[in-house]
Motif scaffolding. Structure first.
Motif: not given
Length: 471
Positions: A24-31
């Motif tokens: 979830g963190r990776a999906f939200m933070a990813g550009d």
């Protein structure tokens, strides 16, 4: 074959909660580009027959993570302008995960005191923040459609009660006549609710001006022409251009004829939180009910709709239920199920409370004002450039631009969306093809809009230079 033994949540084979949090963190933070990466893989990832023996928790979660990577559209990006979709605020997402872990059924007080306490606080905060009458009550719903349904059910209940008719026991067949007056650009969800309430054949459309605002003169003419109950449905922020009906005049006319004014404020009602924008909503507090979505401009995670009603008796009269199994000794105080259409639902209130507590009064106002500033900036950058024109003034956070005929418009939208640089949707405004941009994300600012304006201008020019596609 015996059923497998249930697994404890801290299975030593691995921490599935840590896996979910990391993904979830990776999906939200990813550009990441604003496209679904590989939706063609979803049928294989989700498909096939129901497993006979099942799979380990890690295997199942990993498959779901892969499906999300393949087919989830990153609509939380600040360059996403399609429909009216907010981008979930991180504190709301964290609260949402916690709410799922709590697994609360927010129906009655005795099985989720935490949900009820949070909901009561949110009601008090929001009624004050939005400047609604102090006696206003709130129901948390799945979205603005069910919020509209709850409010319009209250309106129907109250208006028929004026003529001695109890719709709960007598139904609608043979009921006194009701007149329902709606604006020309009323949202389709309102029409759906009127159909569900058996009122579709009692609706008359009020003329609108060039910005889609209801004509008070025509409203008064229609309101005075008939007898019986009266329900008027106004708008606080139209879907296409963000215009706001003349609310004070609508309220005066509606109440002059003993009617009920309901305002669909799916996203626009949040403008009432801003001292700078509040004058655009002059008279909003004079209505009888209001619908809104927190998952739009407030940027809570989905789903979180809000039904506000100034007459608690009418709302409870339309929606409240009782049954023997609900009559428990612990059932005390307010029960959320009496203020909404849904019964069993997850505890949305702690998530809503978390976003409001985090942002505060000033933060909510700043979020809304930033979106309006960004929308105006984009409009200034585009209007008059290379045959592009603004179709209506930017009132709130909606930008409506004309870039050419229907073919050209759709091709520009397809190229923009396919590039992954931004995402928007086409529409038709009073017969004219257009691109509508809804600035609803908490991260969208004028810097983002400078980039987006350049992308739109470049795409518009490239599509024009390429000419019509080959048949």
């Amino acid at each position: 074959m015996s059923a497998p033994a249930p697994q404890h949540f801290d299975d030593p084979a691995g921490d599935i909660f840590a896996m979910a949090a990391q993904a979830g963190r990776a999906f939200m933070a990813g550009d990441r580009p604003i496209v679904a990466k590989a939706p063609h893989l979803l049928e294989d990832l989700f498909g096939g027959g129901l497993p006979e023996a099942g799979h380990g928790a890690q295997v199942t979660l990993q498959r779901l993570i892969e499906a999300g990577e393949a087919g989830a559209l990153p609509s939380g990006r600040p360059e996403f302008f399609g429909y009216v979709v907010g981008g979930a605020h991180p504190v709301g997402v964290a609260a949402d995960w916690l709410v799922s872990a709590w697994d609360q059924c927010a129906a009655v007080n005795d099985i989720s005191p935490v949900a009820v306490a949070a909901e009561q606080t949110c009601q008090r905060w929001l009624v004050d923040l939005l400047g609604l009458p102090p006696q206003t009550v709130m129901g948390l719903t799945s979205g603005c459609t069910t919020a509209n349904l709850a409010c319009l059910a209250a309106a129907r209940h109250a208006q028929l009660r004026r003529f001695g008719w109890d719709v709960n026991s007598q139904g609608v067949a043979g009921a006194p006549p009701l007149r329902v007056l709606v604006g020309d650009s009323t949202h389709v969800s309102v029409w759906r609710c009127l159909r569900l309430l058996g009122l579709a054949d009692q609706v008359t459309v009020v003329r609108a001006d060039g910005q889609g605002r209801m004509d008070p003169g025509h409203l008064a003419e229609l309101a005075s022409a008939g007898t019986g109950g009266l329900i008027v449905c106004g708008q606080v922020g139209s879907t296409d251009c963000g215009s706001v009906d003349p609310l004070a005049e609508l309220a005066r006319i509606t109440h002059e004829f003993g009617g009920w004014l309901h305002l669909d404020g799916a996203y626009g009602l949040w403008a009432a939180s801003s001292p700078q924008l509040r004058p655009l909503l002059a008279g909003v507090e004079l209505a009888d009910s209001w619908s809104c979505d927190a998952h739009k401009w407030l940027n809570t995670p989905y789903d979180c709709g809000l039904a506000f009603c100034a007459d608690e008796t009418a709302l409870r009269g339309a929606l409240a239920i009782d049954a023997g199994y609900l009559d428990t000794p612990e059932r005390k105080g307010r029960d959320p199920l009496d203020f909404r259409v849904e019964m069993s639902q997850r505890a949305r209130a702690p998530m809503l409370w978390a976003v409001l507590h985090h942002l505060g009064r000033a933060g909510v106002a700043a979020l809304v004002e930033r979106g309006c500033q960004a929308a105006r900036h984009l409009a200034r950058r585009l209007d008059g450039q290379d045959g592009i024109r603004l179709l209506t003034p930017v009132v709130l956070n909606q930008v409506l631009i004309h870039v050419g005929d229907l073919r050209h418009t759709r091709q520009v939208v397809e190229e923009l969306n396919g590039s992954g640089t931004c995402w928007t949707t086409p529409t038709t405004w009073q017969g004219i093809p257009a691109i509508r941009m809804s600035v609803s994300n908490w991260r969208t600012d004028v810097g983002v809009m400078d980039r987006v304006a350049g992308q739109i201008l470049d795409t518009h020019a490239l599509v024009g230079a390429a000419g019509p596609p080959t048949p």
